[in-house]
Scaffold this motif. Structure first.
Motif, PDB file in Angstrom:
ATOM      1  N   ARG A 163      15.897  -9.992  97.000  1.00  0.00           N
ATOM      2  CA  ARG A 163      16.690  -8.768  96.859  1.00  0.00           C
ATOM      3  C   ARG A 163      18.099  -8.972  97.384  1.00  0.00           C
ATOM      4  O   ARG A 163      18.307  -9.634  98.397  1.00  0.00           O
ATOM      5  CB  ARG A 163      16.068  -7.633  97.674  1.00  0.00           C
ATOM      6  N   THR A 164      19.035  -8.355  96.672  1.00  0.00           N
ATOM      7  CA  THR A 164      20.400  -8.212  97.161  1.00  0.00           C
ATOM      8  C   THR A 164      20.766  -6.753  96.922  1.00  0.00           C
ATOM      9  O   THR A 164      19.985  -5.999  96.321  1.00  0.00           O
ATOM     10  CB  THR A 164      21.405  -9.113  96.415  1.00  0.00           C
ATOM     11  N   ARG A 165      21.955  -6.380  97.308  1.00  0.00           N
ATOM     12  CA  ARG A 165      22.360  -4.987  97.062  1.00  0.00           C
ATOM     13  C   ARG A 165      22.536  -4.712  95.573  1.00  0.00           C
ATOM     14  O   ARG A 165      22.556  -3.563  95.148  1.00  0.00           O
ATOM     15  CB  ARG A 165      23.627  -4.655  97.835  1.00  0.00           C
ATOM     16  N   LEU A 166      22.612  -5.771  94.766  1.00  0.00           N
ATOM     17  CA  LEU A 166      22.840  -5.605  93.330  1.00  0.00           C
ATOM     18  C   LEU A 166      21.564  -5.615  92.493  1.00  0.00           C
ATOM     19  O   LEU A 166      21.586  -5.225  91.328  1.00  0.00           O
ATOM     20  CB  LEU A 166      23.786  -6.702  92.832  1.00  0.00           C
ATOM     21  N   GLY A 167      20.464  -6.097  93.070  1.00  0.00           N
ATOM     22  CA  GLY A 167      19.244  -6.148  92.273  1.00  0.00           C
ATOM     23  C   GLY A 167      18.136  -6.926  92.942  1.00  0.00           C
ATOM     24  O   GLY A 167      18.254  -7.337  94.096  1.00  0.00           O
ATOM     25  N   GLU A 168      17.055  -7.113  92.190  1.00  0.00           N
ATOM     26  CA  GLU A 168      15.877  -7.819  92.686  1.00  0.00           C
ATOM     27  C   GLU A 168      15.326  -8.720  91.594  1.00  0.00           C
ATOM     28  O   GLU A 168      15.392  -8.396  90.412  1.00  0.00           O
ATOM     29  CB  GLU A 168      14.789  -6.825  93.098  1.00  0.00           C
ATOM     30  N   ILE A 169      14.778  -9.857  92.027  1.00  0.00           N
ATOM     31  CA  ILE A 169      14.069 -10.756  91.123  1.00  0.00           C
ATOM     32  C   ILE A 169      12.647 -10.869  91.642  1.00  0.00           C
ATOM     33  O   ILE A 169      12.420 -11.180  92.816  1.00  0.00           O
ATOM     34  CB  ILE A 169      14.755 -12.129  91.041  1.00  0.00           C
ATOM     35  N   ASP A 170      11.672 -10.612  90.768  1.00  0.00           N
ATOM     36  CA  ASP A 170      10.268 -10.584  91.181  1.00  0.00           C
ATOM     37  C   ASP A 170       9.775 -11.955  91.633  1.00  0.00           C
ATOM     38  O   ASP A 170       9.177 -12.077  92.691  1.00  0.00           O
ATOM     39  CB  ASP A 170       9.380 -10.062  90.048  1.00  0.00           C
ATOM     40  N   ILE A 171      10.000 -12.981  90.801  1.00  0.00           N
ATOM     41  CA  ILE A 171       9.505 -14.328  91.107  1.00  0.00           C
ATOM     42  C   ILE A 171      10.586 -15.342  90.760  1.00  0.00           C
ATOM     43  O   ILE A 171      11.188 -15.280  89.686  1.00  0.00           O
ATOM     44  CB  ILE A 171       8.235 -14.664  90.296  1.00  0.00           C
ATOM     45  N   ILE A 172      10.796 -16.284  91.664  1.00  0.00           N
ATOM     46  CA  ILE A 172      11.652 -17.438  91.398  1.00  0.00           C
ATOM     47  C   ILE A 172      10.739 -18.652  91.514  1.00  0.00           C
ATOM     48  O   ILE A 172      10.045 -18.823  92.521  1.00  0.00           O
ATOM     49  CB  ILE A 172      12.827 -17.528  92.391  1.00  0.00           C
ATOM     50  N   GLU A 199       9.857  -4.202  76.564  1.00  0.00           N
ATOM     51  CA  GLU A 199      10.848  -3.232  76.096  1.00  0.00           C
ATOM     52  C   GLU A 199      11.474  -2.456  77.254  1.00  0.00           C
ATOM     53  O   GLU A 199      12.511  -1.826  77.081  1.00  0.00           O
ATOM     54  CB  GLU A 199      10.208  -2.279  75.088  1.00  0.00           C
ATOM     55  N   HIS A 200      10.848  -2.522  78.424  1.00  0.00           N
ATOM     56  CA  HIS A 200      11.388  -1.844  79.602  1.00  0.00           C
ATOM     57  C   HIS A 200      12.385  -2.723  80.354  1.00  0.00           C
ATOM     58  O   HIS A 200      12.940  -2.297  81.363  1.00  0.00           O
ATOM     59  CB  HIS A 200      10.251  -1.398  80.522  1.00  0.00           C
ATOM     60  N   VAL A 201      12.597  -3.946  79.869  1.00  0.00           N
ATOM     61  CA  VAL A 201      13.629  -4.817  80.450  1.00  0.00           C
ATOM     62  C   VAL A 201      14.880  -4.591  79.596  1.00  0.00           C
ATOM     63  O   VAL A 201      15.157  -5.298  78.641  1.00  0.00           O
ATOM     64  CB  VAL A 201      13.196  -6.296  80.466  1.00  0.00           C
ATOM     65  N   THR A 202      15.610  -3.556  79.958  1.00  0.00           N
ATOM     66  CA  THR A 202      16.777  -3.112  79.202  1.00  0.00           C
ATOM     67  C   THR A 202      17.959  -4.061  79.408  1.00  0.00           C
ATOM     68  O   THR A 202      17.931  -4.927  80.287  1.00  0.00           O
ATOM     69  CB  THR A 202      17.193  -1.709  79.653  1.00  0.00           C
ATOM     70  N   ALA A 203      19.003  -3.854  78.648  1.00  0.00           N
ATOM     71  CA  ALA A 203      20.219  -4.655  78.807  1.00  0.00           C
ATOM     72  C   ALA A 203      20.783  -4.509  80.222  1.00  0.00           C
ATOM     73  O   ALA A 203      21.223  -5.487  80.830  1.00  0.00           O
ATOM     74  CB  ALA A 203      21.261  -4.251  77.765  1.00  0.00           C
ATOM     75  N   ALA A 204      20.753  -3.300  80.755  1.00  0.00           N
ATOM     76  CA  ALA A 204      21.247  -3.073  82.120  1.00  0.00           C
ATOM     77  C   ALA A 204      20.385  -3.824  83.131  1.00  0.00           C
ATOM     78  O   ALA A 204      20.904  -4.416  84.080  1.00  0.00           O
ATOM     79  CB  ALA A 204      21.264  -1.586  82.437  1.00  0.00           C
ATOM     80  N   LYS A 205      19.064  -3.808  82.940  1.00  0.00           N
ATOM     81  CA  LYS A 205      18.152  -4.527  83.844  1.00  0.00           C
ATOM     82  C   LYS A 205      18.406  -6.036  83.747  1.00  0.00           C
ATOM     83  O   LYS A 205      18.443  -6.728  84.770  1.00  0.00           O
ATOM     84  CB  LYS A 205      16.700  -4.187  83.495  1.00  0.00           C
ATOM     85  N   ARG A 206      18.574  -6.550  82.537  1.00  0.00           N
ATOM     86  CA  ARG A 206      18.866  -7.983  82.361  1.00  0.00           C
ATOM     87  C   ARG A 206      20.154  -8.356  83.083  1.00  0.00           C
ATOM     88  O   ARG A 206      20.228  -9.396  83.729  1.00  0.00           O
ATOM     89  CB  ARG A 206      18.958  -8.339  80.876  1.00  0.00           C
ATOM     90  N   GLN A 207      21.163  -7.501  82.985  1.00  0.00           N
ATOM     91  CA  GLN A 207      22.442  -7.763  83.651  1.00  0.00           C
ATOM     92  C   GLN A 207      22.258  -7.832  85.169  1.00  0.00           C
ATOM     93  O   GLN A 207      22.788  -8.729  85.823  1.00  0.00           O
ATOM     94  CB  GLN A 207      23.468  -6.695  83.277  1.00  0.00           C
ATOM     95  N   ARG A 208      21.503  -6.886  85.728  1.00  0.00           N
ATOM     96  CA  ARG A 208      21.256  -6.890  87.183  1.00  0.00           C
ATOM     97  C   ARG A 208      20.506  -8.153  87.601  1.00  0.00           C
ATOM     98  O   ARG A 208      20.804  -8.750  88.631  1.00  0.00           O
ATOM     99  CB  ARG A 208      20.468  -5.645  87.602  1.00  0.00           C
TER     100      ARG A 208
END
Length: 115
Positions: free
Chosen positions: A27-36, A61-70
């Motif tokens: 996590r950062t203030r800009l987003g989260e990544i589930d698994i690396i 379909e719930h991984v929107t363009a905004a979510k991809r950007q984050r």
């Protein structure tokens, strides 16, 4: 919690496929990544979506363009902290099932953001 269960199922799935889990819930203030995870020369940033079924919409379909950007911005931050980690790749893992049971299905979309 359904999301945490799905993430554990996705991690186990990746391990069975030979991936090495590097970090979870970054996590950062800009987003989260589930698994690396590491997959050969790739450092994989995976978004996990958990659903009972796909009756109303596919989880991807719930991984929107905004979510991809984050996710991409958050991945850039991780890569800056971990130089030379590998070629980045963005996957989506769909986990279908009920918490407390084995997943009914797992669908792994490799390079889901289109390289």
């Amino acid at each position: 919690m359904k999301g945490a269960w799905g993430e554990r199922q996705a991690q186990a799935y990746l391990k069975r496929k030979g991936y090495r889990i590097v970090e979870t819930n970054f996590r950062t203030r800009l987003g989260e990544i589930d698994i690396i995870a590491r997959d050969g020369p790739y450092i994989v940033f995976a978004e996990v979506k958990t659903r009972r079924d796909s009756r109303f919409a596919l989880p991807r379909e719930h991984v929107t363009a905004a979510k991809r950007q984050r996710i991409c911005v958050t991945a850039e931050q991780w890569l800056q902290r971990n130089p030379g980690a590998g070629q980045p790749r963005f996957d989506v893992i769909e986990v279908y099932g009920e918490e407390g049971a084995a997943p009914r299905d797992i669908c792994h979309l490799i390079d889901a953001f289109g390289g």
